[in-house]
Design an enzyme around this catalytic site. Structure first.
Site, PDB file in Angstrom:
ATOM      1  CG  ASP A 115      -2.074   0.961   1.106  1.00 14.46           C
ATOM      2  OD1 ASP A 115      -3.228   0.512   1.003  1.00 14.46           O
ATOM      3  OD2 ASP A 115      -1.824   2.198   1.098  1.00 14.46           O
ATOM      4  CB  ILE A 116       0.761   4.285  -2.120  1.00 22.67           C
ATOM      5  CG1 ILE A 116       1.842   5.162  -2.710  1.00 22.67           C
ATOM      6  CG2 ILE A 116      -0.487   5.079  -1.762  1.00 22.67           C
ATOM      7  CD1 ILE A 116       1.494   5.725  -4.071  1.00 22.67           C
ATOM      8  CG  ASN A 132     -12.081  -0.555   3.919  1.00 26.40           C
ATOM      9  OD1 ASN A 132     -12.421  -0.940   5.035  1.00 26.40           O
ATOM     10  ND2 ASN A 132     -10.922   0.027   3.687  1.00 26.40           N
ATOM     11  CD  GLN A 176     -14.738  -0.694  -2.499  1.00 25.90           C
ATOM     12  OE1 GLN A 176     -15.834  -1.005  -2.055  1.00 25.90           O
ATOM     13  NE2 GLN A 176     -14.182  -1.273  -3.542  1.00 25.90           N
ATOM     14  CG  HIS A 184      -8.571  -3.166  -2.476  1.00 25.75           C
ATOM     15  ND1 HIS A 184      -9.520  -2.487  -3.210  1.00 25.75           N
ATOM     16  CD2 HIS A 184      -8.384  -2.442  -1.347  1.00 25.75           C
ATOM     17  CE1 HIS A 184      -9.887  -1.403  -2.555  1.00 25.75           C
ATOM     18  NE2 HIS A 184      -9.219  -1.357  -1.397  1.00 25.75           N
TER      19      HIS A 184
HETATM   20  P1  AMP Z   1      -9.690   1.278   0.158  1.00 23.03           P
HETATM   21  O1  AMP Z   1      -9.788   2.622   0.842  1.00 23.03           O
HETATM   22  O2  AMP Z   1     -10.092   0.114   0.992  1.00 23.03           O
HETATM   23  O3  AMP Z   1     -10.389   1.322  -1.184  1.00 23.03           O
HETATM   24  O4  AMP Z   1      -8.155   1.040  -0.118  1.00 23.03           O
HETATM   25  C1  AMP Z   1      -7.467   1.640  -1.163  1.00 23.03           C
HETATM   26  C2  AMP Z   1      -6.019   1.612  -0.786  1.00 23.03           C
HETATM   27  O5  AMP Z   1      -5.245   1.830  -1.950  1.00 23.03           O
HETATM   28  C3  AMP Z   1      -5.607   2.693   0.227  1.00 23.03           C
HETATM   29  O6  AMP Z   1      -5.093   2.077   1.396  1.00 23.03           O
HETATM   30  C4  AMP Z   1      -4.545   3.496  -0.523  1.00 23.03           C
HETATM   31  O7  AMP Z   1      -3.497   3.924   0.310  1.00 23.03           O
HETATM   32  C5  AMP Z   1      -4.077   2.501  -1.569  1.00 23.03           C
HETATM   33  N1  AMP Z   1      -3.514   3.075  -2.769  1.00 23.03           N
HETATM   34  C6  AMP Z   1      -3.990   4.108  -3.492  1.00 23.03           C
HETATM   35  N2  AMP Z   1      -3.205   4.325  -4.567  1.00 23.03           N
HETATM   36  C7  AMP Z   1      -2.216   3.407  -4.519  1.00 23.03           C
HETATM   37  C8  AMP Z   1      -1.089   3.116  -5.349  1.00 23.03           C
HETATM   38  N3  AMP Z   1      -0.816   3.810  -6.455  1.00 23.03           N
HETATM   39  N4  AMP Z   1      -0.272   2.095  -4.978  1.00 23.03           N
HETATM   40  C9  AMP Z   1      -0.517   1.385  -3.862  1.00 23.03           C
HETATM   41  N5  AMP Z   1      -1.575   1.599  -3.050  1.00 23.03           N
HETATM   42  C10 AMP Z   1      -2.401   2.612  -3.368  1.00 23.03           C
END
Ligand code: AMP
Length: 115
Positions: A32-33, A88, A95, A101
């Protein structure tokens, strides 16, 4: 629906960079970023399913594969005994990316309830 372009499809297609830690024919996992713990990975099916609640009986074997792979990744990363799995589902549940995911979180004390 399968061919929908999402941020995670772009990661799968190597159009957006990510720290990939696992991949097989059905899914990919990357860091996760914005990590919330020493291990915070996202496990994503290559098939686009916007959210868990969009799945049906047809996805039974894929969803089972994702669960087994979650445990495998936690083990490979050194956290076989203590990790948290979060999905989520829907905007009100937090989400933000509408491509199913699984968050795999480990490496620090995790309190409950999660908030
Ligand atoms: P959710 O809020 O459950 O939809 O999770 C989305 C997740 O994606 C969040 O924890 C973000 O930090 C992560 N995210 C968003 N953009 C990226 C990216 N480019 N690379 C890796 N993780 C990301």
């Amino acid at each position: 629906m399968d061919n929908q372009e999402t941020l995670f499809t772009k990661i799968i297609n190597r159009e957006v960079p990510a720290k990939i830690i696992y991949e097989d024919d059905l899914c990919i996992a990357f860091r996760d970023i914005n990590p919330q713990a020493p291990l915070h990975a996202l496990l994503v099916p290559k098939q686009v399913l916007p959210k868990l609640s969009d799945s049906s009986q047809q996805e039974q074997s894929l969803l089972g594969h994702l669960m087994l792979t979650t445990a495998l990744i936690a083990e490979q990363q050194g956290y076989a005994d203590a990790f948290r799995v979060v999905v989520n589902n829907g905007e009100d549940a937090g989400q933000t990316v509408f491509h199913l995911h699984i968050h795999i979180i480990a490496g620090r004390e995790l309190s409950w309830p999660p908030g």
